[in-house]
Enzyme design. Structure first.
Site, PDB file in Angstrom:
ATOM      1  N   TYR A  21       0.833  -1.216   0.000  1.00 35.78           N
ATOM      2  CA  TYR A  21       0.000   0.000   0.000  1.00 35.78           C
ATOM      3  C   TYR A  21       0.869   1.269   0.000  1.00 35.78           C
ATOM      4  O   TYR A  21       0.621   2.199   0.758  1.00 35.78           O
ATOM      5  CB  TYR A  21      -0.939   0.004   1.217  1.00 35.78           C
ATOM      6  CG  TYR A  21      -1.615  -1.331   1.453  1.00 35.78           C
ATOM      7  CD1 TYR A  21      -2.659  -1.753   0.626  1.00 35.78           C
ATOM      8  CD2 TYR A  21      -1.194  -2.183   2.474  1.00 35.78           C
ATOM      9  CE1 TYR A  21      -3.264  -2.988   0.822  1.00 35.78           C
ATOM     10  CE2 TYR A  21      -1.798  -3.419   2.671  1.00 35.78           C
ATOM     11  CZ  TYR A  21      -2.829  -3.811   1.853  1.00 35.78           C
ATOM     12  OH  TYR A  21      -3.421  -5.025   2.054  1.00 35.78           O
ATOM     13  N   TYR A 152     -12.014  -8.533   6.162  1.00 42.05           N
ATOM     14  CA  TYR A 152     -10.875  -8.452   5.231  1.00 42.05           C
ATOM     15  C   TYR A 152     -10.597  -9.859   4.712  1.00 42.05           C
ATOM     16  O   TYR A 152     -10.465 -10.797   5.499  1.00 42.05           O
ATOM     17  CB  TYR A 152      -9.618  -7.912   5.919  1.00 42.05           C
ATOM     18  CG  TYR A 152      -8.415  -7.942   5.007  1.00 42.05           C
ATOM     19  CD1 TYR A 152      -8.221  -6.936   4.057  1.00 42.05           C
ATOM     20  CD2 TYR A 152      -7.516  -9.007   5.034  1.00 42.05           C
ATOM     21  CE1 TYR A 152      -7.148  -6.992   3.178  1.00 42.05           C
ATOM     22  CE2 TYR A 152      -6.442  -9.070   4.154  1.00 42.05           C
ATOM     23  CZ  TYR A 152      -6.268  -8.059   3.233  1.00 42.05           C
ATOM     24  OH  TYR A 152      -5.212  -8.123   2.355  1.00 42.05           O
ATOM     25  N   ASP A 257     -13.112 -18.035   6.617  1.00 40.77           N
ATOM     26  CA  ASP A 257     -11.764 -17.579   6.291  1.00 40.77           C
ATOM     27  C   ASP A 257     -10.974 -17.529   7.602  1.00 40.77           C
ATOM     28  O   ASP A 257     -11.123 -16.585   8.380  1.00 40.77           O
ATOM     29  CB  ASP A 257     -11.840 -16.208   5.608  1.00 40.77           C
ATOM     30  CG  ASP A 257     -10.462 -15.632   5.302  1.00 40.77           C
ATOM     31  OD1 ASP A 257      -9.453 -16.194   5.782  1.00 40.77           O
ATOM     32  OD2 ASP A 257     -10.394 -14.610   4.592  1.00 40.77           O
ATOM     33  N   LYS A 286      -1.412 -17.882   6.249  1.00 37.61           N
ATOM     34  CA  LYS A 286      -0.551 -17.199   7.231  1.00 37.61           C
ATOM     35  C   LYS A 286       0.324 -18.129   8.080  1.00 37.61           C
ATOM     36  O   LYS A 286       1.406 -18.477   7.651  1.00 37.61           O
ATOM     37  CB  LYS A 286      -1.402 -16.246   8.075  1.00 37.61           C
ATOM     38  CG  LYS A 286      -1.878 -15.055   7.228  1.00 37.61           C
ATOM     39  CD  LYS A 286      -2.196 -13.810   8.033  1.00 37.61           C
ATOM     40  CE  LYS A 286      -2.199 -12.585   7.155  1.00 37.61           C
ATOM     41  NZ  LYS A 286      -3.503 -12.211   6.629  1.00 37.61           N
TER      42      LYS A 286
HETATM   43  C1  LIG Z   1      -4.069 -11.975   5.260  1.00 34.57           C
HETATM   44  C2  LIG Z   1      -5.442 -12.451   5.005  1.00 34.57           C
HETATM   45  C3  LIG Z   1      -5.851 -12.852   3.724  1.00 34.57           C
HETATM   46  C4  LIG Z   1      -4.949 -12.756   2.515  1.00 34.57           C
HETATM   47  O1  LIG Z   1      -3.835 -13.569   2.601  1.00 34.57           O
HETATM   48  P1  LIG Z   1      -2.549 -13.263   1.666  1.00 34.57           P
HETATM   49  O2  LIG Z   1      -1.634 -14.407   1.940  1.00 34.57           O
HETATM   50  O3  LIG Z   1      -2.018 -11.939   2.135  1.00 34.57           O
HETATM   51  O4  LIG Z   1      -3.030 -13.208   0.272  1.00 34.57           O
HETATM   52  C5  LIG Z   1      -7.135 -13.302   3.574  1.00 34.57           C
HETATM   53  N1  LIG Z   1      -7.991 -13.373   4.616  1.00 34.57           N
HETATM   54  C6  LIG Z   1      -7.634 -13.011   5.863  1.00 34.57           C
HETATM   55  C7  LIG Z   1      -8.602 -13.125   6.983  1.00 34.57           C
HETATM   56  C8  LIG Z   1      -6.351 -12.512   6.094  1.00 34.57           C
HETATM   57  O5  LIG Z   1      -6.003 -12.108   7.313  1.00 34.57           O
END
Ligand SMILES: *Cc1c(COP(=O)(O)O)cnc(C)c1O
Length: 438
Positions: A21, A152, A257, A286
Site C-alpha cells: 500500500y 478483510y 476464512d 498465514k
Molecule cells: C491476510 C489475510 C488474507 C490474505 O492472505 P494473503 O496471503 O495476504 O493473500 C485473507 N484473509 C484473511 C482473513 C487474512 O487475514
C-alpha cells in the site's frame, strides 16, 4: 552491512521498490532487517545503528514460533536435498500429500478435500470460485456472496469484493468489483449474551437481508469471531450460528476464512470451533508454514467437491504455477508437528493473560477508547488515527517492532514469546502510545 551499502540499499528501495500500500511519490522509509532469531528482529535504523527488537507482529500473524527455528530450518534443508519445486499437474509428492492428510485431521468435521494455493488471497479466490461452480452445476445462477461489514479477505479482486466496502477499496474500483451483500458489522464482544439487544437487532436485519437476496447468494463468507485487518473486531460466536442457519435455510454455503485466526491464534485451533456448525469450505494460510514460505489451502466437504466436479467445466478451475510447492509443504508439515508437540493451547493462554495484564494500563490513557484481548491478540484502539511513523519509532526505542494501522496499535506476538519479552511488548506498546498520543 557498512554505512555506504546501507545508504545505497535504502536509496534504491525508496526510488524503485514498492512496499505494501505504498506511494511512489511519498515513499516510506522502511527499516532494514539484517536478520532475525528467536522473537527478535535485528534492524538498522536511519542512523545506521543496530537495534535488536521483539517482533510484536509475528511478521503479519505468520511466524508463530519466531525465527530461525531449528526444526523448521531443518525441514527446508531436508527438502532442498530432494527437490525445491515441481509442477503439480500430473505429478504429486509426499510433502503435499502428508500436509493434506494432516490438514484434514485437524480441520472441522466434514472437510475431505484440499486445494493447496500459493497465498491466502488465492485460497479465497478458489473458495469463491468453488461456490459459484457448485451452484452452476446445480443449474442455479447464484452469483453473489453475503458477508458482514468490517471484514478483510485479501487484496485480489474477488477477496477485495467481500472486504469491507468502506474501509476496503470499493469506491476506488466501483464498476469493476462485483457488488455483494453486506450485513451490518456484528456487535462487539465474544461473550455477548444471545439476548443482547444489539445482537438481536443485528440478527433481525441480517435475516431480512438474507431473505431478500436468498436466490442470488452462493455462499456466506466470514472471518470467524475475529475480524483482523478490517479492524481487529471481536464478535460473538452466535453470529456464526445465525449465518450458518440462514445459509442452510436458503441453500447457500458457508465459507470460514481462518487465514488469520487459524492454528490457535485466538485460543482454540480454529476460531470457528466456538460456533455450533462446521463450514462447508475453510481457508487457511498465514501461520501454516510458521512464517517460512507462502502457502495457503482451501478445504471443502465431499458434497462441495463433487458438486463442483459436476459443473460443465468438469473440475475445479484453478491451478497456480507454484501450487503445492514442496519446500513450503515440507516446512508446513514441520510447523504442524511443532504446534502439536508444544502445548500450544497453554502457550496462547499464557500470552492471553500476559496481554490482558500488560495492556490494561492503556485503558487509562486519554487517547485510548478501547483495549481488548482475544487469545494471542492484543489491541489498543485510539480516538484518532495512529501517527504510524511516530508510534513505530517510539516503540522501537522501547525495544518493540509494531506496525499500527488506522486507529489501532495491536500485537499478535509469536507463541514462544516468554514472560519477559511479552512485558517488553506490552510496556513498549502502552509507552509508545502514551509518548505520541498522550
Ligand atoms: C491476510 C489475510 C488474507 C490474505 O492472505 P494473503 O496471503 O495476504 O493473500 C485473507 N484473509 C484473511 C482473513 C487474512 O487475514
Amino acid at each position: 552491512m557498512d554505512a555506504d551499502a546501507l545508504a545505497d540499499l535504502r536509496a534504491f528501495d525508496r526510488a524503485h521498490v514498492w512496499h505494501p500500500y505504498s506511494s511512489a511519490l511519498a515513499p516510506g522509509d522502511p527499516y532494514v532487517v539484517e536478520s532475525a532469531e528467536g522473537v527478535r528482529l535485528r534492524l538498522r535504523d536511519r542512523d545506521g545503528r543496530t537495534l535488536d527488537v521483539v517482533d510484536a507482529m509475528s511478521s503479519w500473524w505468520c511466524a508463530v514460533h519466531g525465527y530461525r527455528v531449528p526444526e523448521l530450518d531443518a525441514a527446508v534443508r531436508g527438502q532442498l536435498g530432494a527437490m525445491a519445486h515441481v509442477m503439480f499437474g500430473g505429478l504429486t509428492h509426499a510433502p503435499a500429500v502428508d500436509l493434506c492428510r494432516r490438514l484434514l485431521t485437524l480441520a472441522p468435521s466434514g472437510l475431505e478435500h484440499v486445494f493447496l494455493a500459493d497465498s491466502g488471497s488465492v485460497s479465497v479466490e478458489v473458495a469463491m470460485k468453488a461456490a459459484l461452480q457448485l451452484h452452476l452445476a446445480a443449474g442455479e445462477r447464484r452469483t453473489r456472496f453475503l458477508t458482514v461489514r468490517g471484514g478483510y479477505h485479501g487484496d485480489t479482486f474477488s477477496p477485495m469484493s467481500v472486504t469491507d466496502p468502506v474501509g476496503g477499496m470499493h469506491s476506488l474500483f466501483r464498476g469493476v468489483l462485483p457488488e455483494h451483500v453486506f450485513a451490518p458489522r456484528p456487535p462487539a464482544g465474544v461473550d455477548l449474551p444471545d439476548d443482547d439487544p444489539e445482537l438481536v437487532d443485528w440478527e433481525r436485519t441480517t435475516r431480512d437481508l438474507f431473505s431478500q437476496n436468498a436466490s442470488d447468494i452462493a455462499a456466506v463468507i466470514v472471518e470467524p469471531v475475529l475480524q483482523g485487518a478490517g479492524g481487529m473486531h471481536v464478535y460473538p460466536p452466535r453470529v456464526l450460528d445465525v449465518l450458518h442457519d440462514l445459509a442452510r435455510e436458503h441453500g447457500a454455503l458457508v465459507i470460514h476464512d481462518e487465514i488469520a485466526t487459524g492454528f490457535h491464534r485466538t485460543g482454540p485451533l480454529w476460531a470457528g470451533d466456538r460456533a455450533q456448525g462446521a463450514p462447508d469450505i475453510l481457508c487457511v494460510g498465514k501461520a501454516l508454514t510458521g512464517g517460512y514460505l507462502t502457502l495457503a489451502a482451501m478445504l471443502c466437504t465431499r458434497e462441495v467437491a463433487e458438486g463442483v466436479s459436476r459443473s460443465e467445466a468438469g473440475g475445479l478451475m484453478h491451478g497456480p504455477t507454484f501450487m503445492a510447492n514442496p519446500l513450503a509443504c515440507a516446512v508446513a508439515n514441520a510447523n504442524l508437528d511443532l504446534l502439536a508437540t508444544r502445548d500450544t493451547v497453554a502457550e496462547v493462554t499464557r500470552i492471553e493473560s500476559g496481554l490482558r495484564e500488560g495492556l490494561s494500563p492503556a485503558a487509562d490513557l486519554e487517547s485510548v477508547v478501547d483495549v481488548r484481548v482475544l487469545g494471542a491478540v492484543g489491541v489498543v484502539q485510539l480516538r484518532e488515527p495512529v501517527r504510524v511513523a511516530e508510534v513505530t519509532a517510539a516503540a522501537l526505542a522501547r525495544g518493540v517492532w509494531v506496525r499500527p494501522f488506522r486507529d489501532l496499535v495491536y500485537t499478535m506476538p509469536p507463541y514462544v514469546t516468554d514472560e519477559d519479552d511479552l512485558a517488553v511488548v506490552t510496556s513498549g506498546l502502552v509507552g509508545a502510545v502514551a509518548d505520541v498520543h498522550g
